[in-house]
Design a protein around this motif. Structure first.
Motif, PDB file in Angstrom:
ATOM      1  N   MET A 122       0.863  -1.111   0.087  1.00  0.00           N
ATOM      2  CA  MET A 122       0.019   0.237   0.118  1.00  0.00           C
ATOM      3  C   MET A 122       0.948   1.028  -0.057  1.00  0.00           C
ATOM      4  O   MET A 122       1.228   1.674   0.962  1.00  0.00           O
ATOM      5  N   VAL A 124       1.058   5.242  -0.604  1.00  0.00           N
ATOM      6  CA  VAL A 124       0.344   6.503  -0.779  1.00  0.00           C
ATOM      7  C   VAL A 124       1.117   7.339  -1.428  1.00  0.00           C
ATOM      8  O   VAL A 124       2.152   7.868  -0.745  1.00  0.00           O
ATOM      9  N   LYS A 128      -2.785  12.245  -0.788  1.00  0.00           N
ATOM     10  CA  LYS A 128      -3.956  10.911  -0.632  1.00  0.00           C
ATOM     11  C   LYS A 128      -3.856  10.184   0.694  1.00  0.00           C
ATOM     12  O   LYS A 128      -2.640  10.260   1.075  1.00  0.00           O
ATOM     13  N   ALA A 130      -5.283   6.266   2.334  1.00  0.00           N
ATOM     14  CA  ALA A 130      -5.907   5.337   2.373  1.00  0.00           C
ATOM     15  C   ALA A 130      -6.727   4.843   3.803  1.00  0.00           C
ATOM     16  O   ALA A 130      -5.979   5.184   4.640  1.00  0.00           O
ATOM     17  N   VAL A 142     -15.767   7.104   0.081  1.00  0.00           N
ATOM     18  CA  VAL A 142     -15.172   6.135  -1.015  1.00  0.00           C
ATOM     19  C   VAL A 142     -14.133   6.883  -1.781  1.00  0.00           C
ATOM     20  O   VAL A 142     -13.974   8.027  -1.469  1.00  0.00           O
ATOM     21  N   PRO A 143     -13.309   5.803  -2.499  1.00  0.00           N
ATOM     22  CA  PRO A 143     -12.258   6.482  -3.174  1.00  0.00           C
ATOM     23  C   PRO A 143     -12.656   7.537  -4.110  1.00  0.00           C
ATOM     24  O   PRO A 143     -13.624   7.359  -4.696  1.00  0.00           O
ATOM     25  N   SER A 162      -7.815   7.711  -1.817  1.00  0.00           N
ATOM     26  CA  SER A 162      -7.304   7.006  -2.862  1.00  0.00           C
ATOM     27  C   SER A 162      -7.752   5.605  -2.722  1.00  0.00           C
ATOM     28  O   SER A 162      -8.064   5.062  -3.933  1.00  0.00           O
ATOM     29  N   SER A 163      -8.076   4.845  -1.344  1.00  0.00           N
ATOM     30  CA  SER A 163      -8.580   3.587  -1.557  1.00  0.00           C
ATOM     31  C   SER A 163      -9.055   3.296   0.019  1.00  0.00           C
ATOM     32  O   SER A 163      -8.638   4.039   0.958  1.00  0.00           O
ATOM     33  N   VAL A 164      -9.827   2.416   0.044  1.00  0.00           N
ATOM     34  CA  VAL A 164     -10.299   1.645   1.116  1.00  0.00           C
ATOM     35  C   VAL A 164      -9.491   0.504   1.674  1.00  0.00           C
ATOM     36  O   VAL A 164      -9.537  -0.275   0.709  1.00  0.00           O
ATOM     37  N   LEU A 165      -8.955   0.444   2.530  1.00  0.00           N
ATOM     38  CA  LEU A 165      -8.185  -0.745   2.992  1.00  0.00           C
ATOM     39  C   LEU A 165      -9.049  -2.130   3.145  1.00  0.00           C
ATOM     40  O   LEU A 165     -10.068  -2.009   3.466  1.00  0.00           O
ATOM     41  N   PRO A 166      -8.486  -3.281   2.425  1.00  0.00           N
ATOM     42  CA  PRO A 166      -9.274  -4.563   2.555  1.00  0.00           C
ATOM     43  C   PRO A 166      -9.791  -4.971   4.033  1.00  0.00           C
ATOM     44  O   PRO A 166      -8.919  -4.559   4.883  1.00  0.00           O
TER      45      PRO A 166
END
Ligand SMILES: Nc1ncnc2c1ncn2[C@@H]1O[C@H](COP(=O)(O)OP(=O)(O)O)[C@@H](O)[C@H]1O
Ligand SMILES: [Mg+2]
Lengths: 381, 225
Positions: A122, A124, A128, A130, A142-143, A162-166
């Protein structure tokens, strides 16, 4: 053999009819019994799965973490420490880490801000972030969204998600915010060269203790934290929490034990009369006991199965919502747990032994006493 | 068929309230006959029935069933004999509440582990022959006294015992029902069933179906008619 089967069938048949006659009593018993099994099994399944989960998380954590202590408290690592550690034999890799807590007034929750390790998947970019799944859910992110945080010095910083962690291991990533090193240093006003702690990777687990000793002489104001010790601490925390819950439950369990014992062992006059009748019309003592055994066994087995299945669903489908306040609660954002289903045969056996077995005994003992009395008593109304 | 010799039975033996309910009873009960034990309340009729029916053991004396001494046998064997040889109709009927008439009738056969369908058919035909076809599925507590007794008789017969034992069979019945009972008794006698009953009801004792009457008083036999 065929007669034996026919006989057991007939006995179970009669037992079922017999249970149906005392519907209220037996349903009540079944209900309370199921509840107890449910609670016990929930605690067991939950802590077991949690332990496994924590183990999995720590598996990927570094073998040694070096912290600096000032006046006995954790403090920043000043520039130069990484170099001072230099080359200790056995250390594969050394890295400074950056992380900090941030209080979000909106959610009234603490986030963990963290700079991902250079080799982490990950990465970043600057500007940005996450974010953890729970936090994303709670703030509706949401991203692509932008979110602003006011830093401790009062400046406003805006970041693009930029993203949502799984949420694979949501237990640790629930409140996580990943950001770039430059952003982190700007946000917390941390001068270059300072770190929160240093992590060391050690290939050979046997060398970990040696390395810790060397670190202590090299950097007298530092404290090495070993993964194996963390693991042990986790283990004891879980055991402790499990213990607390079991203690809390033990009152209920005791009440149940008394209730069950009374229900099972206190034969009503009606039941005693029936046993006498059965004996007089040709049932052997053993037949009566078998019948009553089936009665106890059917009730306790049904309760065990129902309770265990309910507990399984509770823990693995409904996120153990009953226990959240007790067993977790080190982060304010409760992760929505999807623990990996994990059933331990030994635990199942233990639970079975402590619930089904005593009940079966409790039913049989008084029957046995009633059933060995002389059958001629029934002749006299 | 059954020989009782010098049977004595004490209750609470050795204690201050020791009581001899039977004080030396000797009698013979013939196969395929209807025998009545007659006597006032407390004369020991029920006690004698329990001993003959293998529900209790005598304190002393012997009971022989078909030439075999059964007075000293352990409980297991007594249960076996009781199950295969005797059917009981108790004074209070002693049906199991909450179960249907049919279930009650089938009950004595459960521990034998026979075929369930055959057993059910047998129980149904017994109830039918006693005029209870329409009451098969009724719970026994909903039945009248006469109906309950007939269920009890059907239950006593389900394992096809050689001897039917009935304690005070008409004590809880009015005259009309008592006569119905005597009719059932006649049918059983015709089939060649051995019947042993107790009664102090003249209607029963003087009935034509009774082959012999044994008069009892204070734990002793005072006459045989
Ligand atoms: N279990 C017992 N303990 C003490 N005494 C008993 C017991 N059973 C019967 N008796 C006494 O034995 C005597 C005979 O009783 P029973 O055989 O029932 O007489 P019957 O059936 O002719 O009325 C009675 O006095 C009764 O009180
Ligand atoms: Mg009597």
């Amino acid at each position: 053999m065929k007669t034996w089967i026919e006989k057991q069938k007939a006995l179970i048949d009669f037992t079922l009819a017999s249970l149906a006659r005392r519907k209220i009593k037996n349903l009540g018993l079944l209900l309370v019994y199921t509840l107890i099994v449910f609670l016990l099994a929930s605690v067991m399944l939950f802590t077991h799965a949690l332990r496994k989960e924590a183990g999995k998380v720590l598996e990927n954590s570094p073998e040694v973490i070096v912290q600096r202590l000032v006046a006995g408290r954790h403090d920043l690592i000043p520039p130069g420490y990484l170099e001072k550690i230099g080359r200790i034999r056995g250390v594969q890799k050394k890295e400074g880490r950056l992380w900090g807590y941030y209080y979000d007034g909106v959610l009234k929750a603490n986030y963990t801000f963290m700079v991902p390790q250079p080799d982490a998947l990950m990465a970043v970019e600057s500007g940005k972030i996450a974010v953890g799944a729970t936090m994303a859910r709670m703030r509706g992110l949401v991203p692509g969204n932008t979110i602003s945080f006011r830093s401790y010095s009062g400046k406003l910083f805006s970041f693009e998600v930029s993203s949502v962690l799984p949420n694979k291991s949501e237990l640790v990533s629930a409140d996580l915010v990943l950001l770039s090193e430059a952003d982190f240093r700007a946000f917390f006003e941390l001068p270059p060269g300072y770190y929160n702690d240093i992590v060391l990777s050690v290939a050979n687990p046997l060398e970990v203790r040696n390395i810790a000793t060397k670190l202590s002489t090299l950097l007298p104001d530092s404290r090495p934290i070993l993964r194996e010790e963390v693991l042990r601490t986790y283990e004891s925390i879980f055991n402790w929490r499990e213990g607390i819950v079991l203690v809390l439950l033990s009152g209920a369990i005791l009440a149940f034990a008394i209730f069950a014992w009374e229900k099972a062992s206190g034969l009503s006059a009606e039941e005693k009369r029936e046993i006498g009748i059965l004996k007089a019309i040709g049932w052997e003592t053993g037949d009566v006991i078998k019948m009553k055994f089936w009665e106890g066994a059917l009730v306790s087995l049904a309760a065990f199965l129902l309770g265990y299945i309910a507990a399984y669903l509770h823990v693995f489908r409904f996120s153990s919502w009953l226990f959240e306040p007790v067993l977790k609660g080190w982060a304010v954002l409760y992760p929505r747990f999807e623990l990996t289903p994990e059933v331990d045969g030994f635990q199942v056996a233990t639970l079975f032994l402590f619930t089904v077995f005593p009940y079966a005994v409790a039913t049989i003992v008084p029957i046995w006493r009633a059933a060995i009395t002389d059958p001629d008593a029934v002749m006299r109304g | 068929m059954i020989e009782v010799s010098e049977v004595r039975k004490a209750f609470n033996q050795g204690r201050h309230n020791e009581y001899w309910a039977l004080k030396g009873i000797s009698l013979t009960i013939e196969a395929k006959k209807v025998t009545a034990l007659c006597g006032p309340s407390g004369s020991g009729k029920t006690t004698l029935l329990t001993i003959i029916g293998c529900l209790a053991r005598p304190t002393s004396g012997r009971v022989r069933l078909k030439e075999r001494d059964i007075s000293g046998l352990p409980e297991r064997f007594l249960t076996d004999i009781r199950r295969s040889t005797f059917g009981f109709v108790f004074q209070q009927f002693n049906l199991i509440k909450g179960l249907s008439a049919l279930d009650n009738v089938m009950l004595p056969a459960y521990p034998l582990g026979g075929d369930w369908r055959a057993l059910r058919a047998r129980a149904e035909s017994l109830l039918d022959s006693l005029g209870l076809a329409h009451r098969r599925e009724a719970r026994v507590e909903w039945l009248s006294g006469g109906e309950q007794q007939r269920v009890a008789i059907a239950r006593a017969l389900v394992n096809d015992p050689e001897v039917l034992i009935a304690d005070e069979p008409t004590a809880n019945l009015d005259t009309a029902l008592s006569k119905e009972f005597l009719a059932i008794l006649e049918a059983l006698a015709e089939q060649g069933r051995t019947v042993l009953l107790t009664s102090h009801d003249p209607l029963v004792v003087e009935a034509a179906v009774i082959d012999s009457v044994i008069d009892m008083r204070d734990g002793q036999i005072v006459g045989i008619r």
